[in-house]
Each structure stands twice: as structure tokens, then as C-alpha cells.
Design an enzyme around this catalytic site. Structure first.
Site, mmCIF file in Angstrom:
data_model
loop_
_atom_site.group_PDB
_atom_site.id
_atom_site.type_symbol
_atom_site.label_atom_id
_atom_site.label_comp_id
_atom_site.label_asym_id
_atom_site.label_seq_id
_atom_site.Cartn_x
_atom_site.Cartn_y
_atom_site.Cartn_z
ATOM 1 N N PHE A 9 0.841 -1.193 0.000
ATOM 2 C CA PHE A 9 0.000 0.000 0.000
ATOM 3 C C PHE A 9 0.878 1.246 0.000
ATOM 4 O O PHE A 9 1.693 1.447 0.896
ATOM 5 C CB PHE A 9 -0.923 0.007 1.220
ATOM 6 C CG PHE A 9 -1.898 1.151 1.229
ATOM 7 C CD1 PHE A 9 -2.870 1.270 0.245
ATOM 8 C CD2 PHE A 9 -1.842 2.119 2.222
ATOM 9 C CE1 PHE A 9 -3.780 2.325 0.249
ATOM 10 C CE2 PHE A 9 -2.739 3.175 2.244
ATOM 11 C CZ PHE A 9 -3.707 3.285 1.248
ATOM 12 N N GLY A 10 0.690 2.085 -1.013
ATOM 13 C CA GLY A 10 1.402 3.348 -1.105
ATOM 14 C C GLY A 10 0.482 4.501 -0.776
ATOM 15 O O GLY A 10 -0.615 4.602 -1.327
ATOM 16 N N TYR A 11 0.912 5.372 0.115
ATOM 17 C CA TYR A 11 0.106 6.524 0.533
ATOM 18 C C TYR A 11 0.930 7.806 0.538
ATOM 19 O O TYR A 11 0.399 8.898 0.665
ATOM 20 C CB TYR A 11 -0.478 6.295 1.931
ATOM 21 C CG TYR A 11 0.586 6.014 2.970
ATOM 22 C CD1 TYR A 11 1.173 7.059 3.681
ATOM 23 C CD2 TYR A 11 1.036 4.724 3.210
ATOM 24 C CE1 TYR A 11 2.171 6.812 4.605
ATOM 25 C CE2 TYR A 11 2.034 4.472 4.127
ATOM 26 C CZ TYR A 11 2.604 5.508 4.821
ATOM 27 O OH TYR A 11 3.601 5.264 5.721
ATOM 28 N N GLY A 12 2.253 7.682 0.431
ATOM 29 C CA GLY A 12 3.183 8.811 0.427
ATOM 30 C C GLY A 12 4.187 8.617 -0.696
ATOM 31 O O GLY A 12 3.809 8.437 -1.851
ATOM 32 N N SER A 13 5.457 8.586 -0.345
ATOM 33 C CA SER A 13 6.497 8.486 -1.380
ATOM 34 C C SER A 13 6.457 7.168 -2.152
ATOM 35 O O SER A 13 6.923 7.119 -3.296
ATOM 36 C CB SER A 13 7.884 8.695 -0.772
ATOM 37 O OG SER A 13 8.200 7.682 0.154
ATOM 38 N N GLU A 87 12.144 1.404 4.506
ATOM 39 C CA GLU A 87 11.091 1.862 5.404
ATOM 40 C C GLU A 87 11.376 1.608 6.887
ATOM 41 O O GLU A 87 10.829 2.305 7.734
ATOM 42 C CB GLU A 87 9.751 1.224 5.035
ATOM 43 C CG GLU A 87 9.294 1.509 3.609
ATOM 44 C CD GLU A 87 9.027 2.985 3.338
ATOM 45 O OE1 GLU A 87 8.590 3.705 4.263
ATOM 46 O OE2 GLU A 87 9.268 3.422 2.202
#
Length: 178
Positions: A9-13, A87
Site C-alpha cells: 500500500f502506497g500513501y506517500g512516497s 522503510e
């Protein structure tokens, strides 16, 4: 999760710089969290002397819109190693699996990087003005904090994802940064 496809899941960079080529990419929603500038960045977008701010998934009675990226099976181990190195650099993020609701109606388990609220880098609840002040001047190993903000906002816009706090921050940081 080893026998099922790996979704991230990508929500930022991760939306604009995933570091891998997704085999499939679909807009998605993660319930129970919101996208928040709630993590001091002392490596990538700031320093220990002058921390920046980066986004994290923070638990909330809300939902976060982002993108689900399926990793090619042959790339699974390499991508996991890469994401963990990227991360989990300071243990401020915790790697968790949560159900994602894909825009096309499917539900899949997705790998999510969630803020560890007990970590020293957690700074949830900062006022938007304070966030803008920090982002406007911080610089880290991967560049200016403003670049992180602008790239994320641009990608959200490209995906058609509305985020009013992000829009406000972009406008305010542009004022502050000149």
C-alpha cells in the site's frame, strides 16, 4: 502471506517512488488509518539537528486513499528486502498486513508501513501551520522536505485523490519557501 500475491500500500512516497515496477497498480482504500505528517524525519528529509516531516499511516477513525501495488512473484524477496531496508531504517514504522479495498471491488491483504506511536520520531497532532513551517525549511539525505510534499501532492492529484490538508500544506509551504 507467502502463498498469496504480495500487495504493497502506497500513501506517500511509495506512490511516486516505489523502487520497484509493480506488476499491477490499483487505487485502494485502507480503513482505520489516515495519511499524516506525524513522523519526524532525521535521515531522508531532515536531520537530527533540524528534523523534517514525512507521512505515516496513523491509526484513526478514518480511511486513507492510496494505491495498491502488486509485486511480481519473481520479485517478491528482492522487493521485500528493499522495502524493509528503506522503510524500517529507524524502527519508526511497523510492517503490518491490513485488508485493502481496491477501487475495482477486490479486497486483498496489503503490506502497510504504520507509525509506531511509542517511537521517539512520532509527532502526531501537530497543527498544520507547524507542519508547514517545518517542511518549508528541512533538508535531508534524499533532498528538501518540500520536494517530498510537492511530489506526494502531485501524485495524489494525478490519481484523483482529494486530500484537503495536503492541498493546504502545499499552498502554505509555497508561501513560506518563496
Amino acid at each position: 502471506m507467502t502463498n498469496t500475491p504480495l500487495w504493497v500500500f502506497g500513501y506517500g512516497s511509495l506512490m511516486w517512488n516505489p523502487g520497484f515496477e509493480p506488476a499491477e497498480q490499483v487505487l485502494a482504500r485502507l480503513n482505520g488509518f489516515h495519511r499524516s505528517f506525524c513522523m519526524w524525519s532525521i535521515h531522508h528529509r531532515g536531520s537530527e539537528e533540524e528534523p523534517g516531516l514525512v507521512l505515516a499511516l496513523d491509526e484513526a477513525d478514518a480511511a486513507c486513499e492510496g494505491v495498491a501495488m502488486r509485486v511480481a512473484d519473481a520479485e517478491r524477496d528482492r522487493v521485500l528486502d528493499y522495502l524493509r531496508e528503506r522503510e524500517l531504517i529507524s524502527a519508526a514504522y511497523v510492517e503490518q498486513v491490513h485488508d485493502l479495498e481496491l477501487r475495482d471491488g477486490r479486497k486483498v491483504p496489503g503490506l502497510c508501513y504504520v507509525i509506531e506511536r511509542d517511537h521517539i520520531q512520532y509527532c502526531g497532532g501537530l497543527e498544520l501551520e507547524r507542519q508547514a513551517q517545518v517542511i518549508a525549511k528541512a533538508v535531508g539525505g534524499r533532498g528538501p522536505n518540500t520536494e517530498y510534499l510537492y511530489n506526494t501532492a502531485q501524485q495524489l492529484d494525478a490519481f484523483g485523490i482529494d486530500d484537503v490538508d495536503m492541498e493546504w500544506l502545499v499552498a502554505r509551504v509555497r508561501q513560506l519557501a518563496g
